[in-house]
Scaffold this motif. Sequence first.
Motif, PDB file in Angstrom:
ATOM      1  N   HIS A   6       0.861  -1.185   0.000  1.00 50.01           N
ATOM      2  CA  HIS A   6       0.000   0.000   0.000  1.00 50.01           C
ATOM      3  C   HIS A   6       0.892   1.229   0.000  1.00 50.01           C
ATOM      4  O   HIS A   6       1.740   1.368   0.883  1.00 50.01           O
ATOM      5  N   ILE A  44       2.153  -8.462  -5.506  1.00 56.06           N
ATOM      6  CA  ILE A  44       3.277  -9.130  -6.183  1.00 56.06           C
ATOM      7  C   ILE A  44       3.275 -10.602  -5.778  1.00 56.06           C
ATOM      8  O   ILE A  44       3.302 -10.922  -4.590  1.00 56.06           O
ATOM      9  N   LEU A  46       5.219 -13.765  -5.300  1.00 51.95           N
ATOM     10  CA  LEU A  46       6.643 -14.049  -5.132  1.00 51.95           C
ATOM     11  C   LEU A  46       6.925 -15.530  -5.220  1.00 51.95           C
ATOM     12  O   LEU A  46       6.149 -16.349  -4.710  1.00 51.95           O
ATOM     13  N   ILE A  57      12.999  -8.119   0.268  1.00 52.08           N
ATOM     14  CA  ILE A  57      13.075  -7.805  -1.164  1.00 52.08           C
ATOM     15  C   ILE A  57      11.998  -6.794  -1.560  1.00 52.08           C
ATOM     16  O   ILE A  57      12.260  -5.827  -2.274  1.00 52.08           O
ATOM     17  N   GLU A  60      12.742  -3.359  -0.413  1.00 51.19           N
ATOM     18  CA  GLU A  60      13.775  -2.760  -1.267  1.00 51.19           C
ATOM     19  C   GLU A  60      13.158  -2.264  -2.584  1.00 51.19           C
ATOM     20  O   GLU A  60      13.505  -1.187  -3.081  1.00 51.19           O
ATOM     21  N   MET A  61      12.231  -3.068  -3.144  1.00 55.57           N
ATOM     22  CA  MET A  61      11.521  -2.639  -4.361  1.00 55.57           C
ATOM     23  C   MET A  61      10.811  -1.300  -4.123  1.00 55.57           C
ATOM     24  O   MET A  61      10.831  -0.407  -4.961  1.00 55.57           O
ATOM     25  N   LYS A  64      13.354   1.627  -3.693  1.00 58.83           N
ATOM     26  CA  LYS A  64      14.097   1.976  -4.898  1.00 58.83           C
ATOM     27  C   LYS A  64      13.227   2.414  -6.053  1.00 58.83           C
ATOM     28  O   LYS A  64      13.668   3.144  -6.927  1.00 58.83           O
ATOM     29  N   PHE A  65      11.997   1.891  -6.125  1.00 54.03           N
ATOM     30  CA  PHE A  65      11.250   2.117  -7.353  1.00 54.03           C
ATOM     31  C   PHE A  65       9.750   2.349  -7.171  1.00 54.03           C
ATOM     32  O   PHE A  65       9.185   3.289  -7.729  1.00 54.03           O
ATOM     33  N   LEU A  66       9.086   1.489  -6.369  1.00 49.98           N
ATOM     34  CA  LEU A  66       7.618   1.551  -6.352  1.00 49.98           C
ATOM     35  C   LEU A  66       7.093   2.825  -5.701  1.00 49.98           C
ATOM     36  O   LEU A  66       6.106   3.397  -6.144  1.00 49.98           O
ATOM     37  N   ARG A  75       3.530   0.423   2.927  1.00 46.67           N
ATOM     38  CA  ARG A  75       3.338  -0.655   3.898  1.00 46.67           C
ATOM     39  C   ARG A  75       3.374  -1.971   3.132  1.00 46.67           C
ATOM     40  O   ARG A  75       2.726  -2.104   2.089  1.00 46.67           O
TER      41      ARG A  75
ATOM     42  N   GLY B  32      12.606 -13.213  -9.074  1.00 51.55           N
ATOM     43  CA  GLY B  32      11.941 -13.962  -8.022  1.00 51.55           C
ATOM     44  C   GLY B  32      10.479 -13.617  -7.831  1.00 51.55           C
ATOM     45  O   GLY B  32       9.921 -13.846  -6.772  1.00 51.55           O
ATOM     46  N   ASP B  35       4.216 -12.481 -10.900  1.00 45.98           N
ATOM     47  CA  ASP B  35       3.162 -11.627 -11.434  1.00 45.98           C
ATOM     48  C   ASP B  35       3.046 -10.372 -10.573  1.00 45.98           C
ATOM     49  O   ASP B  35       3.270 -10.412  -9.369  1.00 45.98           O
TER      50      ASP B  35
END
Lengths: 81, 81
Positions: A6, A44, A46, A57, A60-61, A64-66, A75, B32, B35
Amino acid sequence: MKARVHITLKPGVHDPQSKAIASALKGLGFGGFDDVRQGKYIEIDLADSDRASAERIVKEMCAKFLANPVIENYRVDIDAT
Amino acid sequence: MKARVHITLKPGVHDPQSKAIASALKGLGFGGFDDVRQGKYIEIDLADSDRASAERIVKEMCAKFLANPVIENYRVDIDAT
């Protein structure tokens, strides 16, 4: 294993989209609410089966990006299913 | 009382934004995952203290305005806090 992310704007950040939603709901005759906040929701799937590593992970996503950590909070919830 | 609304595209509906997120994550070296699905998240602070009536109102908001029931699913969770 599924991660649910979220992402919402930090309190105090100008949020015209939420104001537009609130104003449109009022215009449609819906009352009885004080505040509306909108954000993004990302699921996502996984491959990782280790909960702690999956959470690391996905965080970190987000960092860095989302999400944009300057103006957004995120969250991460990890679901075993 | 707080309502949390999750709006996601129905399975089968073309979802280029999710594909773009997945492809960008892969480009950044994150693997890893199988979707990614993105959607909208809306929090509504309700004045109503009756759970059933709050849920009914928020579901009506979703059906009439917040979601497009032709291509989107929505889920309403009511939080007592």
